[in-house]
Write a protein that holds these residues in place. Sequence first.
Motif, short mmCIF file in Angstrom:
data_model
loop_
_atom_site.label_atom_id
_atom_site.label_comp_id
_atom_site.label_asym_id
_atom_site.label_seq_id
_atom_site.Cartn_x
_atom_site.Cartn_y
_atom_site.Cartn_z
N MET A 1 0.85 -1.18 0.00
CA MET A 1 0.00 0.00 0.00
C MET A 1 0.89 1.24 0.00
SD MET A 1 -2.54 1.56 -0.22
CE MET A 1 -3.94 2.51 0.20
N ARG A 2 0.96 1.91 -1.14
CA ARG A 2 1.95 2.98 -1.26
C ARG A 2 1.39 4.36 -1.10
NH1 ARG A 2 6.50 0.82 -5.48
NH2 ARG A 2 6.62 -1.28 -4.62
N SER A 3 0.16 4.49 -0.72
CA SER A 3 -0.43 5.81 -0.48
C SER A 3 -0.74 5.99 0.99
CB SER A 3 -1.73 5.98 -1.28
OG SER A 3 -1.50 5.83 -2.65
N ASP A 4 -0.77 7.23 1.40
CA ASP A 4 -1.20 7.57 2.75
C ASP A 4 -2.67 7.95 2.66
OD1 ASP A 4 0.02 9.94 5.27
OD2 ASP A 4 -1.70 8.59 5.24
N VAL A 5 -3.54 7.06 3.12
CA VAL A 5 -4.97 7.28 2.91
C VAL A 5 -5.52 8.48 3.68
CG1 VAL A 5 -5.55 4.94 2.20
CG2 VAL A 5 -5.57 5.53 4.63
N TYR A 8 -6.42 11.52 1.56
CA TYR A 8 -7.49 11.45 0.56
C TYR A 8 -8.84 11.69 1.22
CZ TYR A 8 -4.09 9.44 -2.62
OH TYR A 8 -3.00 9.24 -3.43
N ASP A 9 -9.72 12.29 0.45
CA ASP A 9 -11.07 12.49 0.92
C ASP A 9 -12.05 11.80 -0.02
OD1 ASP A 9 -13.28 15.34 1.52
OD2 ASP A 9 -13.15 13.38 2.50
N MET A 40 -8.75 2.41 -7.27
CA MET A 40 -8.17 1.84 -6.06
C MET A 40 -6.86 1.12 -6.37
SD MET A 40 -10.02 2.88 -3.62
CE MET A 40 -9.65 1.86 -2.17
N VAL A 41 -6.71 0.63 -7.59
CA VAL A 41 -5.43 0.04 -7.98
C VAL A 41 -4.36 1.12 -7.96
CG1 VAL A 41 -4.14 -1.13 -9.82
CG2 VAL A 41 -6.53 -1.73 -9.39
N LEU A 43 -4.46 3.82 -6.24
CA LEU A 43 -4.22 4.20 -4.84
C LEU A 43 -3.21 3.25 -4.21
CD1 LEU A 43 -5.28 6.03 -2.41
CD2 LEU A 43 -6.66 4.06 -1.79
N GLY A 44 -3.42 1.97 -4.40
CA GLY A 44 -2.52 0.97 -3.83
C GLY A 44 -1.10 1.11 -4.34
N ARG A 47 0.00 5.93 -7.05
CA ARG A 47 -0.02 6.87 -8.16
C ARG A 47 -1.41 7.47 -8.40
NH1 ARG A 47 -1.95 3.47 -12.04
NH2 ARG A 47 -1.45 1.28 -11.74
N LEU A 48 -2.17 7.63 -7.33
CA LEU A 48 -3.47 8.27 -7.48
C LEU A 48 -3.30 9.76 -7.18
CD1 LEU A 48 -6.43 7.75 -8.11
CD2 LEU A 48 -6.82 7.41 -5.67
N SER B 89 2.23 3.81 6.89
CA SER B 89 1.73 4.52 5.71
C SER B 89 2.60 5.70 5.29
CB SER B 89 0.30 4.98 5.94
OG SER B 89 0.27 5.87 7.04
N PRO B 92 6.34 5.03 2.20
CA PRO B 92 6.56 5.23 0.76
C PRO B 92 7.00 6.65 0.42
CG PRO B 92 4.57 3.94 1.11
CD PRO B 92 5.01 4.41 2.45
N GLY C 40 -2.59 -6.31 -4.28
CA GLY C 40 -3.06 -4.93 -4.18
C GLY C 40 -3.67 -4.38 -5.46
N LEU C 60 -9.83 -3.34 -3.20
CA LEU C 60 -10.32 -2.32 -4.12
C LEU C 60 -11.57 -1.61 -3.60
CD1 LEU C 60 -9.95 -4.11 -7.60
CD2 LEU C 60 -8.31 -2.67 -6.40
#
Lengths: 285, 749, 155
Positions: A1-5, A8-9, A40-41, A43-44, A47-48, B89, B92, C40, C60
């Motif tokens: 999981m490469r994003s910090d959720v 995001y909103d 969501m791909v 996001l994971g 690159r979102l 988190s 990255p 993922g 997802l």
Amino acid sequence: MRSDVTQYDLIAPKSLDAVLQILADSPDRYIPIAGGTELMVALGAGRLQPKKFVSLWNLKELRFIEVTPDAIQIGAGTTFTDIRSNPIITSALSLLSQAASWTGSIANQNRGTLGGNIVNASPAADSPPALLAYDATVTLISSRGSRTIPYRDFHLSYKKTALAPDELVHSITLSRNFYGYKTYIRKVGTRNAQAISKIAIAALARTNHGVIEIIRIGAASLRETPARLIATEHCLLNQTITPRVITAARTAILSETLPIDDIRSTAKYRAAVAANLLEEFLHTL
Amino acid sequence: MGRAKYVDDITLPDMWFGATVRSTIPRGRITSISFDPAIPWNEYTIVSAADIPGENCIVHLTKDHPCLAVTHVNHAEEPILLLAHPNRSVLPAAVAAVHITYEELPAIYTIEDSEKKVQVIWGEGESANTFKTYLMQKDQKPIPDEIWQTADYIVEGEYRTGAQEQLYIENNGVIAEYSETEGVKVQGSMQCPFYLVHALELVFNLPAEKCRVIQTETGGAFGGKEDFPSVIGSHAALLAMKSGHPVKLCYDRAEDMASTTKRHPSRTRHRTAVSKDGKLLAGEIDFAIDGGAYATLSPVVLSRGTIHAPGPYHWPYLTVRAKAVATNIPPHGAFRGFGAPQSIFALERHMDKIAKVVGLTPEELRRRNFLGTGDHTATGQLLKDPVDMQHLLTRALEESDYHAKREQFDRENPSNTVKRGIGFATFFHGAGFTGSGERRLNSLVEIELTEHGQPRLLVSSTEFGQGTNTILCQVAAQTLRLPYDRILIAQPDTRHVPNSGPTVASRTAMVVGKLVERAAQSLCDTLIHSGHLTPGYTPEDFRQAALLYLVDHGSLKSEARYESPGDIFWDDENYSGEAYPAYAWAVYVAEVAVDATTYSASVTNFYALQEVGKVLHPILAAGQIEGGVAQGIGYALYEKCVWNNGHLANNQMTNYIMPTSADVPHIHVSFEEIPSPHGAFGAKGIGELPMDGPAPAILNAIEDATDIVFTEIPLLPEDIFECMTRIPETGSESLDPAVAGPIFSEAAA
Amino acid sequence: MTTKLTINGRAQTIEAPPMKRLLDVLREDLQLTGAKEGCGEGECGSCSVLMNGDLVNSCLVPILQAEGAQITTIEGIAIDEKLHPIQQCFLENGGAQCGICTPGMILATHHLLEKHTEPTLLQIQEGLSGNLCRCTGYTRIFNAVRAAALAGAAE
């Protein structure tokens, strides 16, 4: 999981009107997200880019299949499973039903939506070739009202659609009057299931004593957008299927497509297989 | 049930998370490292090579592999720094905020470029770019010139195989802890806990007792967790040491695919002298594998590939020249089969070519050259144990209806757009470590009684789906005449279990199983000699006797150590002698369909027949074969590593194509059993065997279907398309024989 | 952000950013680690759960979109400590080797058998084609599914 959720909103208004209002009013761009099978791909993978999303998931104004004597109107929020489960679509719009059946896995069909598929606008997307062959229309909606355009005018260039920033796809409408038409659809992927298209062709034709009266061909991964193969259709119209006509059609399809080399396949392969699929279709006529 | 805890399911109190900062270039000198001020670096632990207490080296066979790069990098994704933070988190972004500049150097990516030695990226002089070489000559005799001069045919061919990603569904991951008093403790997904102990000893300059390694439930391995855990385990332990916290370091799929080991790509060149009645007279085999940037296990992969290169045939003269070379690709490592799939692919494709040249069927050519009981292999090993390849071939071809199908396909293909074909491969796979390997491993197995009087196996052999736990417990149960569910097996924790060797090389059932059998027997004997147990006992008798023994003596632990069979001698210098204690023998038959519209080939049916000594557990054994065949199908037709300047471009599951359930046909598995004296209850190894046969059988079938000679895998539709549309209608090259050695060569691929 | 949903029959209130993946909520917030992250990207199916009876890839699904949903994970499949017939069939037929894909496979099987009580091989292949297994070659998994169908496991 490469994003910090936490960065995001996501908001989920309860009605389509509320969503449209947000798209109209908000100075921040809220990006619509339906089933999430694309976004969501990203996001994971970290690159979102956009950070604000508005959910369209399960809005009843968008998730519907309405059948009238002449047409079938499919809401943009309809999932591929919804499409596959509908017996009228299965019998009247078999190309779409088939395309839905090979769009990802069952789990992804349960979440992926028709609207999401065409708005994401990948040239490899699974439903556009069928929609193009059926010459569907697409209804776009905003707080300013709605407009309906031919689906063939929806894709402008690579991943760019006719949607205005405050617009959503509301629904796709297809005629029901294809009784007696010959149909063909085939997807060539990297494997038998759960595969991205290397090339796909969907075609619809009406013949009269061997003469092609109507023909429409939609293709994936042959141009930068899903493509109607107009030149190929043109050279087949009013023709009977002879070896000379097949050769001409093969030449036509090569002339109006520009497949690419990418991580999945090569331009030469795509071009050759496209012509083969076309020929395979023509032999059924 | 969802209850099994894999490493990423485990949380320890106060646990932090780790991440790796990696090279973005394939080769060069590091010129600067800077840290973006936007990140609150004081919250992070940062580890560099300077923090390594022992040697900056991941040791397997050669000390060439830095644990963390210092001045230079030799492959993309090479680890340079490690970061740890309590919040997973944020990592990255932190990794992306470490800015490293390089002075790039020219990089090499192919065996050919490595051979040229224009860029020397490893070693020097004779061994420039070369991790290892072997020369294997039958009877240590070079091939006399007159063989080539008088042979009726000389057949040449070049065959290539690509890299393959193990693609275990669970990515590599570990959790490490460190304390001054206890030392290092690492738990995680792995095959060989003691390999990691060995690596940690060197990195931390600690004795083995202070390097504790525990294997957690492992979600698939296939060799990809044999040598690689030494890297990730050392990294996590360094972070734990410096941060003062337990650190979890688990890769996601993209990182695992991009930066961990893969199967060695290979290039094999065959030159074979053949008589007109199809007897192999002499063979020269040039076998080269690409080891990537560091040696890791390349010498051993090369060894197995070399020994398997001549296959199950009689070679009057044979010379194999083998080498493992360096390229600027992330180091390749162990993957089920370990060199044999590569050389066997080449051989079995080449045998079909020889058959064609000589004018024999593929079957007849094999029959005229098979080894049999009492023959000597190419390394001079006497085949004392019975082997009957003639019979196996007959049975496999019968069960697969080979002849009828071949005829049917020949008849039907011309009028069908889907061309069908059937092909086979005949091969063997040596079980256990090569030559004196087992002697060196000196494996030890223990069985202790629990306080409840139950036997508990203590082994370092790991379960990762192949049935280690089941098989070893079953062997113990059978030896002790107890119900299977009475036998316990301890989690492999190096503090509590002896080193029974790594879980590799298809050795577990055979070698470790045998030790379990002996240790169980010894346990039983001890109880009987104590007077508490009489022969003919029931399970309840056993339990009572065990409890009484414990009252008297406090504890009971039996052991068994590897004893090398007196008749296994291996000459490492001359590469000759008894290469393996036992061989499994096999014939695999593949049916394919090649669609002339889409140029795609798929396997429509598959028969796998093997003679494996003793089948200890029919369901597990069949499962091993089926799984291996599925991987072999992927190896042949789907799994391509796409490299872009030394980076794996398709490091995602969407673009690295593994067969789904819709791509794998029904796999018919049959076994024959000729018990081996060496293995538990006669078992020989089977874990890797199924990896060897599918690819050549499939390509032989595709040649049958299309009359096109494909010599390289993975064979994708795009490749089939290129060849199918290139060749004129008359088919492939003319094969008219001529006098005194015509040479039938492949044009350069 | 608060999301209310039902997981394995129990009402749960989750405090999490709305885009947090359902997979991560299950594993981190609820310690339900049966769903795994294998890729993922919605390819491997090892994160499969049932959402309102539909098989979905939980990697997802943003948690906000699971508001009000009924989620069933592998932990919810066993009936009171006894193995569900599907789990039993997997065990008996060698349908699990390393076990990492098994929770997803079982959920996919459950989902398949709800829709087709006597699935053909083709239906089994399709139903499970979104769950990747690297160990078994699928043969035994299909046997397990067939056995489960015969055992009337959809009941």
